[in-house]
Design a protein around this motif. Structure first.
Motif, PDB file in Angstrom:
ATOM      1  N   PRO A 204       0.807  -1.236   0.000  1.00 45.00           N
ATOM      2  CA  PRO A 204       0.000   0.000   0.000  1.00 45.00           C
ATOM      3  C   PRO A 204       0.830   1.271   0.000  1.00 45.00           C
ATOM      4  CG  PRO A 204      -0.141  -1.142   2.112  1.00 45.00           C
ATOM      5  CD  PRO A 204       0.522  -2.083   1.162  1.00 45.00           C
ATOM      6  N   GLU A 205       2.058   1.198   0.498  1.00 37.53           N
ATOM      7  CA  GLU A 205       2.903   2.395   0.536  1.00 37.53           C
ATOM      8  C   GLU A 205       3.645   2.647  -0.781  1.00 37.53           C
ATOM      9  OE1 GLU A 205       5.404  -1.073   1.988  1.00 37.53           O
ATOM     10  OE2 GLU A 205       3.337  -0.344   2.244  1.00 37.53           O
ATOM     11  N   SER A 206       3.533   1.706  -1.736  1.00 36.63           N
ATOM     12  CA  SER A 206       4.269   1.829  -2.989  1.00 36.63           C
ATOM     13  C   SER A 206       3.659   2.897  -3.893  1.00 36.63           C
ATOM     14  CB  SER A 206       4.280   0.490  -3.730  1.00 36.63           C
ATOM     15  OG  SER A 206       4.926   0.625  -4.985  1.00 36.63           O
ATOM     16  N   LEU A 207       4.515   3.650  -4.568  1.00 34.40           N
ATOM     17  CA  LEU A 207       4.072   4.626  -5.558  1.00 34.40           C
ATOM     18  C   LEU A 207       3.864   3.993  -6.929  1.00 34.40           C
ATOM     19  CD1 LEU A 207       6.383   7.679  -4.735  1.00 34.40           C
ATOM     20  CD2 LEU A 207       3.982   7.356  -4.084  1.00 34.40           C
ATOM     21  N   LEU A 208       4.300   2.750  -7.082  1.00 31.90           N
ATOM     22  CA  LEU A 208       4.252   2.094  -8.386  1.00 31.90           C
ATOM     23  C   LEU A 208       2.872   1.514  -8.664  1.00 31.90           C
ATOM     24  CD1 LEU A 208       7.686   0.238  -8.269  1.00 31.90           C
ATOM     25  CD2 LEU A 208       7.175   2.577  -8.988  1.00 31.90           C
ATOM     26  N   SER A 209       2.605   1.260  -9.954  1.00 27.77           N
ATOM     27  CA  SER A 209       1.318   0.692 -10.340  1.00 27.77           C
ATOM     28  C   SER A 209       1.472  -0.055 -11.656  1.00 27.77           C
ATOM     29  CB  SER A 209       0.269   1.793 -10.494  1.00 27.77           C
ATOM     30  OG  SER A 209       0.661   2.708 -11.495  1.00 27.77           O
ATOM     31  N   ILE A 210       0.471  -0.899 -11.957  1.00 27.67           N
ATOM     32  CA  ILE A 210       0.471  -1.619 -13.231  1.00 27.67           C
ATOM     33  C   ILE A 210       0.318  -0.636 -14.378  1.00 27.67           C
ATOM     34  CG2 ILE A 210      -0.782  -3.309 -14.620  1.00 27.67           C
ATOM     35  CD1 ILE A 210      -1.588  -4.669 -11.987  1.00 27.67           C
ATOM     36  N   GLU A 211      -0.630   0.259 -14.241  1.00 26.88           N
ATOM     37  CA  GLU A 211      -0.829   1.344 -15.189  1.00 26.88           C
ATOM     38  C   GLU A 211      -1.062   2.611 -14.367  1.00 26.88           C
ATOM     39  OE1 GLU A 211      -4.110   0.253 -17.709  1.00 26.88           O
ATOM     40  OE2 GLU A 211      -2.811  -0.851 -19.065  1.00 26.88           O
ATOM     41  N   GLY A 212      -0.511   3.701 -14.799  1.00 28.73           N
ATOM     42  CA  GLY A 212      -0.669   4.936 -14.035  1.00 28.73           C
ATOM     43  C   GLY A 212       0.545   5.825 -14.188  1.00 28.73           C
ATOM     44  N   LYS A 213       0.745   6.689 -13.200  1.00 30.59           N
ATOM     45  CA  LYS A 213       1.811   7.679 -13.310  1.00 30.59           C
ATOM     46  C   LYS A 213       3.194   7.059 -13.212  1.00 30.59           C
ATOM     47  CE  LYS A 213      -0.956  11.529 -11.547  1.00 30.59           C
ATOM     48  NZ  LYS A 213      -1.101  12.545 -10.479  1.00 30.59           N
ATOM     49  N   LEU A 214       3.346   6.020 -12.397  1.00 30.78           N
ATOM     50  CA  LEU A 214       4.648   5.381 -12.220  1.00 30.78           C
ATOM     51  C   LEU A 214       4.513   3.873 -12.442  1.00 30.78           C
ATOM     52  CD1 LEU A 214       5.855   7.307  -9.024  1.00 30.78           C
ATOM     53  CD2 LEU A 214       6.559   7.711 -11.397  1.00 30.78           C
ATOM     54  N   PRO A 215       4.328   3.453 -13.704  1.00 32.43           N
ATOM     55  CA  PRO A 215       4.116   2.032 -13.988  1.00 32.43           C
ATOM     56  C   PRO A 215       5.434   1.268 -14.073  1.00 32.43           C
ATOM     57  CG  PRO A 215       4.015   3.271 -16.017  1.00 32.43           C
ATOM     58  CD  PRO A 215       4.225   4.284 -14.914  1.00 32.43           C
ATOM     59  N   PHE A 216       5.331  -0.043 -13.986  1.00 31.32           N
ATOM     60  CA  PHE A 216       6.472  -0.911 -14.254  1.00 31.32           C
ATOM     61  C   PHE A 216       6.160  -1.761 -15.480  1.00 31.32           C
ATOM     62  CE2 PHE A 216       3.702  -3.109 -11.253  1.00 31.32           C
ATOM     63  CZ  PHE A 216       3.596  -4.388 -11.769  1.00 31.32           C
ATOM     64  N   ALA A 217       7.199  -2.172 -16.185  1.00 32.51           N
ATOM     65  CA  ALA A 217       7.006  -3.007 -17.370  1.00 32.51           C
ATOM     66  C   ALA A 217       6.583  -4.410 -16.936  1.00 32.51           C
ATOM     67  CB  ALA A 217       8.290  -3.063 -18.185  1.00 32.51           C
ATOM     68  N   TRP A 218       5.599  -4.960 -17.631  1.00 40.05           N
ATOM     69  CA  TRP A 218       5.127  -6.296 -17.319  1.00 40.05           C
ATOM     70  C   TRP A 218       4.656  -6.999 -18.583  1.00 40.05           C
ATOM     71  CZ3 TRP A 218       0.087  -6.718 -18.874  1.00 40.05           C
ATOM     72  CH2 TRP A 218      -0.678  -5.542 -18.920  1.00 40.05           C
ATOM     73  N   VAL A 219       4.604  -8.318 -18.509  1.00 43.67           N
ATOM     74  CA  VAL A 219       3.902  -9.118 -19.509  1.00 43.67           C
ATOM     75  C   VAL A 219       2.773  -9.829 -18.785  1.00 43.67           C
ATOM     76  CG1 VAL A 219       5.876  -9.368 -21.058  1.00 43.67           C
ATOM     77  CG2 VAL A 219       5.508 -11.057 -19.239  1.00 43.67           C
ATOM     78  N   THR A 220       1.784 -10.277 -19.519  1.00 43.25           N
ATOM     79  CA  THR A 220       0.558 -10.749 -18.893  1.00 43.25           C
ATOM     80  C   THR A 220       0.788 -11.927 -17.965  1.00 43.25           C
ATOM     81  OG1 THR A 220      -0.626  -9.996 -20.850  1.00 43.25           O
ATOM     82  CG2 THR A 220      -1.811 -11.461 -19.374  1.00 43.25           C
TER      83      THR A 220
END
Length: 266
Positions: A204-220
């Motif tokens: 919950p404290e993470s600024l990262l997200s799947i999609e959004g302002k600070l996303p990380f690269a992912w594959v499905t």
């Protein structure tokens, strides 16, 4: 061949002499539907994104004022879908191939005298590619107005029929896409195989997200075993009819805006 597109709005049914004789080509709106052929879980066919593009566009064009000249190009079924390629059946172009294809299609439209082109993209894995080529085309041809639109970004009522969690996390093969496919191609939807699968939650404290302002690269496959990211089990035809109608209405407005648009003078 025109599918959901009204035949009088299907560009490929025109003759070259009809195209040559058109008046007001500078403001005629040419629309390129762009989808993908990629997995959407065990319950949906791999044509989902392409079907949504053509289904929404066809519904919109059937409602558009007949006095507004607008034509749909044949859909580009393949897209950049490499995030899904671990699932059988997914067909993916590289970013370079998609860029080149869109550039050459657009230049063909430009040579024919048209100056307004909408890229209508329904696949969430390629908006950035389409934004890049749209700007490059306008930079090269300064009188060419190119619009890199995402199908779902017009006004619509999805927030009225989807849960808060689905709105935030249901990004692939979930309630919205399954419902609209029940409206468009119900015989191709296998609701008995629909699943609900959300990705693991980040701290919950993470600024990262799947999609959004600070996303990380992912594959499905990082996020889902079934290929679904969302809850397909809650989808209904009634929801799909409402979503389709509202997204199409938003597209009528968008086409109207493109028809009258000119870059503001400085």
């Amino acid at each position: 061949m025109h599918g959901f597109i009204p035949p009088e709005r299907f560009f490929a049914y025109l003759t070259w002499t009809e195209i040559q004789a058109m008046s007001d080509k500078e403001n005629t709106v040419i629309i390129q539907p762009i989808g993908a052929i990629e997995q959407h879980g065990p319950h949906l066919p791999i044509i989902v994104d392409s079907a949504i593009s053509v289904g929404v566009l066809g519904t919109a064009l059937s409602q558009l004022d007949a006095r507004i000249p607008a034509y749909a190009l044949p859909p580009l079924y393949y897209g950049k879908s490499n995030e899904h390629w671990h699932f059988p059946g997914t067909i993916s172009l590289s970013a370079q191939t998609l860029l080149a294809t869109l550039k050459e299609v657009a230049e063909s439209i430009y040579r024919a005298g048209f100056r307004k082109l909408v890229f209508m993209n329904s696949h969430g894995g390629q908006p950035q590619v389409i934004e890049i080529i749209a700007r490059d085309l306008h930079q090269e041809y300064s009188d060419f107005l190119v619009f890199p639109f995402f199908t779902w970004r017009v006004p619509h009522i999805a927030k009225e029929v989807l849960s808060a969690k689905e709105l935030a996390m249901g990004i692939h093969g979930g309630d919205a896409e399954t419902s609209i496919m029940l409206a468009l191609l119900p015989e191709q939807v296998k609701m008995e195989q629909a699943v609900c699968e959300y990705p693991p939650e980040l701290p919950p404290e993470s600024l990262l997200s799947i999609e959004g302002k600070l996303p990380f690269a992912w594959v499905t496959k990082d996020l889902s075993k079934s290929g679904v990211i969302g809850d397909a089990t809650t989808a209904t035809r009634a929801k799909g009819d409402r979503i389709l109608a509202s997204v199409a209405k938003g597209w009528v407005r968008a086409i109207e805006d493109v028809y009258t648009f000119q870059i503001p003078k400085i």
